[in-house]
Design an enzyme around this catalytic site. Structure first.
Site, PDB file in Angstrom:
ATOM      1  N   TYR A  28     -26.211  43.039 -24.845  1.00  0.00           N
ATOM      2  CA  TYR A  28     -27.390  42.209 -24.615  1.00  0.00           C
ATOM      3  C   TYR A  28     -28.319  42.188 -25.829  1.00  0.00           C
ATOM      4  CZ  TYR A  28     -27.018  41.385 -19.545  1.00  0.00           C
ATOM      5  OH  TYR A  28     -26.645  40.953 -18.294  1.00  0.00           O
ATOM      6  N   LYS A  84     -14.732  51.134 -20.583  1.00  0.00           N
ATOM      7  CA  LYS A  84     -13.466  50.468 -20.910  1.00  0.00           C
ATOM      8  C   LYS A  84     -12.891  51.219 -22.114  1.00  0.00           C
ATOM      9  CE  LYS A  84     -10.434  47.170 -20.286  1.00  0.00           C
ATOM     10  NZ  LYS A  84      -9.576  47.084 -19.092  1.00  0.00           N
ATOM     11  N   ASP A 128     -12.426  47.675 -14.816  1.00  0.00           N
ATOM     12  CA  ASP A 128     -11.644  46.787 -13.944  1.00  0.00           C
ATOM     13  C   ASP A 128     -11.254  47.506 -12.648  1.00  0.00           C
ATOM     14  OD1 ASP A 128     -10.075  48.404 -15.552  1.00  0.00           O
ATOM     15  OD2 ASP A 128      -8.576  46.869 -16.029  1.00  0.00           O
ATOM     16  N   ASP A 154     -24.531  45.038 -15.064  1.00  0.00           N
ATOM     17  CA  ASP A 154     -24.998  43.746 -14.564  1.00  0.00           C
ATOM     18  C   ASP A 154     -23.969  43.179 -13.589  1.00  0.00           C
ATOM     19  OD1 ASP A 154     -26.573  41.368 -14.431  1.00  0.00           O
ATOM     20  OD2 ASP A 154     -25.105  40.413 -15.749  1.00  0.00           O
ATOM     21  N   ASP A 185     -24.107  43.125  -9.158  1.00  0.00           N
ATOM     22  CA  ASP A 185     -24.050  41.925  -8.311  1.00  0.00           C
ATOM     23  C   ASP A 185     -22.902  42.042  -7.308  1.00  0.00           C
ATOM     24  OD1 ASP A 185     -26.217  40.602  -9.419  1.00  0.00           O
ATOM     25  OD2 ASP A 185     -25.166  38.685  -9.506  1.00  0.00           O
TER      26      ASP A 185
HETATM   27  C1  IPM Z   1     -30.282  41.127 -13.794  1.00  0.00           C
HETATM   28  C2  IPM Z   1     -30.195  39.695 -14.273  1.00  0.00           C
HETATM   29  C3  IPM Z   1     -30.614  39.659 -15.733  1.00  0.00           C
HETATM   30  C4  IPM Z   1     -29.631  40.515 -16.519  1.00  0.00           C
HETATM   31  C5  IPM Z   1     -30.735  38.230 -16.303  1.00  0.00           C
HETATM   32  C6  IPM Z   1     -31.686  37.391 -15.502  1.00  0.00           C
HETATM   33  C7  IPM Z   1     -31.121  38.263 -17.754  1.00  0.00           C
HETATM   34  O1  IPM Z   1     -28.925  39.179 -14.078  1.00  0.00           O
HETATM   35  O2  IPM Z   1     -31.384  41.695 -13.810  1.00  0.00           O
HETATM   36  O3  IPM Z   1     -29.245  41.657 -13.385  1.00  0.00           O
HETATM   37  O4  IPM Z   1     -28.546  40.054 -16.874  1.00  0.00           O
HETATM   38  O5  IPM Z   1     -29.976  41.667 -16.772  1.00  0.00           O
HETATM   39 MG    MG Z   2     -27.632  40.465 -12.999  1.00  0.00          MG
END
Ligand code: IPM
Ligand code: MG
Length: 368
Positions: free
Chosen positions: A141, A189, A221, A245, A249
């Protein structure tokens, strides 16, 4: 206790859910004789519209001089085609970096009344209670170069970590594991990436300091696969920025409700920014129907991690559990029966529990 809290509502449903968190914090302050002062600042798309930048200098300055920050959400289709320095997300990345918030804690715990809405079978997801500790201010990032070539037909991003950056997040994760079920899974990884080999070396070197914690290494993975085949095997997962990240999710939907998950982004000294894991939900923004519970639970994390107010945090969490058990749900929550409510009504239910007689019993169970 007297604290200064910066509010960054941001975009979409951000301001609606922030307002709910403030109402809950006010009532907790009244009950426990604390004073919380709030100051609202701009970030994200809203800041682009008003100030021409996703993170105005004043916003950074006010955050830095406060005791903690609550953030709603950033982003929306309106800014999707903006150049990268004028995207709402840039404001969030920049504030994390400027405030030194290297440790992102994302707890994933199912509420029993919502488990049926999980995309996984209830028996698979039952008992899942995990914490993702994501490195937040390094990795791909932030590595440079990150750019296109002159002709625009090739692009590069850089995954860069120093040993010290890995050490501090790994230490944080070991400390979290110690407070929980003492099981740490480090995700990397290392069969391909040099930065992951360094990551694994650091975890191996650190584990001698935490002999009470069981450590396991998993390739990313395989981790993604195990998260859906056997999520309850995990306690604490520690991983680098982008893997975290993605995995967070994935993990967030296990429990059937993205709208329920809070997060904390912390600095070494406990200062933190707290935000729901869900996004700005532009499709329902302004309608007053957003689920405020992830934001309210983020406020509880703030009380616990930045202010050391464990009992107050626990009371808010008990209140959220209670309103769900009573059958109250916002549109995003697929409850089989019960009462559908809007943002304000949900907030009012949480507030009413906190001020009720039964709240006292919940407090006792916090210490059980
Ligand atoms: C998160 C989001 C952020 C990230 C985005 C909005 C930049 O997806 O907080 O997980 O990738 O960190
Ligand atoms: Mg995110």
């Amino acid at each position: 206790m007297n604290k200064q809290i910066t509010l960054l509502p941001g975009d979409g449903i951000g301001s609606e859910v922030i307002s709910s968190a403030v109402q809950v914090l006010q009532v907790v302050a009244d009950e426990y004789k604390h004073t919380f002062n709030f100051q609202i600042e701009d970030i994200g798309g809203t800041a682009i519209e008003k100030h021409g930048t996703p993170l105005p200098e004043k916003t950074s300055a006010v955050c830095k001089s406060s005791d903690a920050v609550l953030l709603g959400a950033v982003g929306g289709p309106k800014w999707d085609n903006n150049p990268s320095h004028l995207r709402p997300e840039k404001g969030l990345l920049q504030i994390r970096k400027e405030l030194g918030l290297f440790a992102n804690l994302r707890p994933v715990k199912g509420f029993p009344s919502l488990l049926h809405a999980s995309p996984l079978k209830e028996e698979v997801v039952n008992g899942s209670d995990l914490l993702i500790v994501r490195e937040l201010t390094g990795g791909i990032y932030f590595g440079t170069p990150s750019q296109r070539n002159h002709e625009g037909n090739s692009a590069v991003d850089t995954l860069y970590y120093t040993k010290q950056e890995i050490e501090r997040i790994v230490d944080k994760a070991f400390q979290c594991a110690r407070e929980r079920r003492k099981h740490l899974t480090s995700v990397d990884k290392a069969n391909v990436l040099e930065s992951s080999k360094l990551w694994r070396e650091v975890v191996e070197a650190k584990k001698v300091n935490y002999p009470d914690v069981k450590v396991e290494h998993l390739l990313v993975d395989a981790a993604a696969m195990k998260l859906i085949t056997n999520p309850s095997q995990f306690d604490v997962i520690v991983t680098e920025n982008m893997f975290g990240d993605i995995l967070s999710d994935e993990a967030s939907v296990l429990t059937g409700s993205l709208g329920m998950l809070p997060s904390a982004s912390l600095r070494e000294d406990g200062f933190g920014l707290y935000e729901p894991v869900h996004g700005s939900a532009p499709d329902i923004a302004g309608k007053g129907v957003a689920n405020p519970l992830a934001m309210i639970l983020s406020a509880a994390m703030m009380l616990r991690y930045s202010f050391g107010l464990e009992e107050e945090a626990c009371l808010i969490e008990a209140a959220v559990e209670h309103v769900l058990k009573e059958g109250y749900s916002t549109g995003d929550l697929q409850m089989q029966k019960g009462t559908k409510v809007n943002t304000d009504e949900m907030t009012a239910q949480v507030v009413s529990y906190i001020t009720s007689e039964s709240a006292a019993h919940s407090i006792l169970s916090c210490y059980a």
